[in-house]
Design a protein around this motif. Structure first.
Motif, short mmCIF file in Angstrom:
data_model
loop_
_atom_site.label_atom_id
_atom_site.label_comp_id
_atom_site.label_asym_id
_atom_site.label_seq_id
_atom_site.Cartn_x
_atom_site.Cartn_y
_atom_site.Cartn_z
N SER A 84 -10.98 14.43 1.49
CA SER A 84 -10.94 13.80 0.18
C SER A 84 -9.64 14.19 -0.50
O SER A 84 -9.27 15.36 -0.52
CB SER A 84 -12.14 14.26 -0.64
OG SER A 84 -12.11 13.66 -1.90
N GLY A 85 -8.92 13.21 -1.02
CA GLY A 85 -7.62 13.47 -1.63
C GLY A 85 -6.49 13.48 -0.61
O GLY A 85 -5.32 13.53 -0.98
N GLY A 86 -6.83 13.42 0.67
CA GLY A 86 -5.82 13.39 1.73
C GLY A 86 -5.13 12.05 1.81
O GLY A 86 -5.60 11.05 1.26
N ARG A 87 -4.00 12.04 2.50
CA ARG A 87 -3.21 10.82 2.60
C ARG A 87 -3.01 10.40 4.04
O ARG A 87 -2.78 11.22 4.92
CB ARG A 87 -1.87 11.01 1.93
CG ARG A 87 -2.01 11.18 0.44
CD ARG A 87 -0.77 10.80 -0.29
NE ARG A 87 -1.08 10.74 -1.71
CZ ARG A 87 -0.41 11.36 -2.63
NH1 ARG A 87 0.64 12.08 -2.31
NH2 ARG A 87 -0.74 11.26 -3.89
N PHE A 88 -3.08 9.09 4.24
CA PHE A 88 -2.74 8.46 5.50
C PHE A 88 -1.51 7.60 5.24
O PHE A 88 -1.54 6.75 4.34
CB PHE A 88 -3.90 7.61 6.01
CG PHE A 88 -3.52 6.65 7.12
CD1 PHE A 88 -2.95 7.12 8.29
CD2 PHE A 88 -3.76 5.30 6.99
CE1 PHE A 88 -2.60 6.25 9.31
CE2 PHE A 88 -3.44 4.41 8.01
CZ PHE A 88 -2.85 4.88 9.17
N ILE A 89 -0.43 7.86 5.96
CA ILE A 89 0.80 7.10 5.78
C ILE A 89 1.07 6.31 7.05
O ILE A 89 1.10 6.86 8.15
CB ILE A 89 1.99 8.04 5.47
CG1 ILE A 89 1.71 8.83 4.19
CG2 ILE A 89 3.28 7.23 5.36
CD1 ILE A 89 2.73 9.90 3.87
N CYS A 98 0.59 -9.18 5.15
CA CYS A 98 -0.07 -9.20 6.46
C CYS A 98 -0.90 -7.94 6.71
O CYS A 98 -1.93 -8.00 7.38
CB CYS A 98 0.96 -9.34 7.57
SG CYS A 98 1.81 -10.92 7.54
N ARG A 99 -0.47 -6.80 6.20
CA ARG A 99 -1.11 -5.54 6.55
C ARG A 99 -2.12 -5.08 5.50
O ARG A 99 -3.13 -4.46 5.84
CB ARG A 99 -0.03 -4.48 6.77
CG ARG A 99 -0.44 -3.20 7.43
CD ARG A 99 -1.13 -3.32 8.78
NE ARG A 99 -0.44 -3.97 9.83
CZ ARG A 99 0.34 -3.42 10.73
NH1 ARG A 99 0.56 -2.14 10.71
NH2 ARG A 99 0.90 -4.14 11.69
N LEU A 100 -1.87 -5.35 4.21
CA LEU A 100 -2.75 -4.85 3.15
C LEU A 100 -4.22 -5.23 3.33
O LEU A 100 -5.09 -4.39 3.08
CB LEU A 100 -2.26 -5.31 1.78
CG LEU A 100 -1.21 -4.42 1.13
CD1 LEU A 100 -0.69 -5.05 -0.15
CD2 LEU A 100 -1.74 -3.03 0.86
N ASP A 113 -1.22 2.03 -1.57
CA ASP A 113 0.04 1.68 -2.20
C ASP A 113 1.00 1.32 -1.08
O ASP A 113 0.94 1.91 0.01
CB ASP A 113 0.58 2.87 -3.01
CG ASP A 113 1.79 2.51 -3.84
OD1 ASP A 113 1.95 1.33 -4.21
OD2 ASP A 113 2.60 3.42 -4.11
N SER A 114 1.86 0.34 -1.32
CA SER A 114 2.85 -0.01 -0.30
C SER A 114 4.23 -0.05 -0.93
O SER A 114 4.38 -0.44 -2.10
CB SER A 114 2.51 -1.36 0.34
OG SER A 114 2.57 -2.40 -0.61
N ASN A 115 5.20 0.37 -0.16
CA ASN A 115 6.58 0.40 -0.63
C ASN A 115 7.51 0.02 0.51
O ASN A 115 7.30 0.46 1.65
CB ASN A 115 6.97 1.82 -1.09
CG ASN A 115 6.14 2.29 -2.24
OD1 ASN A 115 6.27 1.77 -3.34
ND2 ASN A 115 5.28 3.26 -2.00
N LYS A 116 8.52 -0.76 0.18
CA LYS A 116 9.57 -1.01 1.16
C LYS A 116 10.43 0.23 1.20
O LYS A 116 10.79 0.79 0.15
CB LYS A 116 10.39 -2.23 0.78
CG LYS A 116 11.36 -2.63 1.86
CD LYS A 116 11.94 -4.00 1.61
CE LYS A 116 12.75 -4.39 2.84
NZ LYS A 116 13.26 -5.75 2.72
N THR A 129 -4.63 6.90 -0.01
CA THR A 129 -5.15 8.17 -0.50
C THR A 129 -6.67 8.09 -0.54
O THR A 129 -7.23 7.23 -1.23
CB THR A 129 -4.60 8.48 -1.92
OG1 THR A 129 -3.17 8.44 -1.86
CG2 THR A 129 -5.07 9.85 -2.39
N LYS A 130 -7.30 8.98 0.18
CA LYS A 130 -8.77 8.96 0.27
C LYS A 130 -9.39 9.44 -1.03
O LYS A 130 -8.98 10.44 -1.59
CB LYS A 130 -9.26 9.82 1.43
CG LYS A 130 -10.75 9.67 1.68
CD LYS A 130 -11.16 10.28 2.98
CE LYS A 130 -12.65 10.12 3.18
NZ LYS A 130 -13.07 10.71 4.44
N SER A 131 -10.40 8.72 -1.48
CA SER A 131 -11.09 9.07 -2.73
C SER A 131 -11.90 10.34 -2.55
O SER A 131 -12.26 10.73 -1.47
CB SER A 131 -12.02 7.94 -3.15
OG SER A 131 -11.26 6.76 -3.35
#
Length: 131
Positions: A84-89, A98-100, A113-116, A129-131
């Motif tokens: 919980s609170g961890g991130r997957f990038i 296409c991916r969202l 969240d997505s960023n170029k 970010t996991k809830s």
């Protein structure tokens, strides 16, 4: 690793890739390597990781048979092992439209969240970010 991260676990589907990584990374202590399918990481308990980074895994899955279902299985499994609170990038050249939809699956409890990536030759970073 060079920034002070410890307990780094590397996973790949290919035993050849894992063997090559082991050989290449001999000077770096504390790295662990596992040959494993990202759709089934039962070797790791729930909420095992603070951070998971992938580049190319989902791109590979999306270019294979049953890609939508296999990507969903991989994302569900990543969510399971993420704290919980961890991130997957996820790093990819696939654009957000296409991916969202895959990251925003309602059965996966994370915010996306997505960023170029600036000067990243057209690559995008999706940060979940996991809830």
């Amino acid at each position: 690793f060079f920034e002070g991260w410890t307990n780094i676990i590397n996973v790949d589907f290919s035993e050849t890739v894992i063997c090559d990584m082991r050989r290449t990374c001999i000077p770096f202590h504390g790295l662990q390597f596992f040959t494993m399918d990202c759709r089934d990481m039962t070797q790791f308990p729930d909420a095992s990781f603070d951070l998971i980074i992938e580049k190319g895994m989902l791109d590979s899955i999306f270019s294979s048979f049953d890609s939508i279902e296999n990507a969903r299985k991989a994302l569900m499994e990543i969510s399971r092992v993420l704290k919980s609170g961890g991130r997957f990038i996820s790093i990819t050249c696939t654009s957000p439209p296409c991916r969202l939809p895959h990251f925003q699956d309602p059965s996966i409890d994370w915010n996306v969240d997505s960023n170029k990536i600036p000067d990243g030759a057209g690559f995008y970073a999706f940060i979940c970010t996991k809830s």
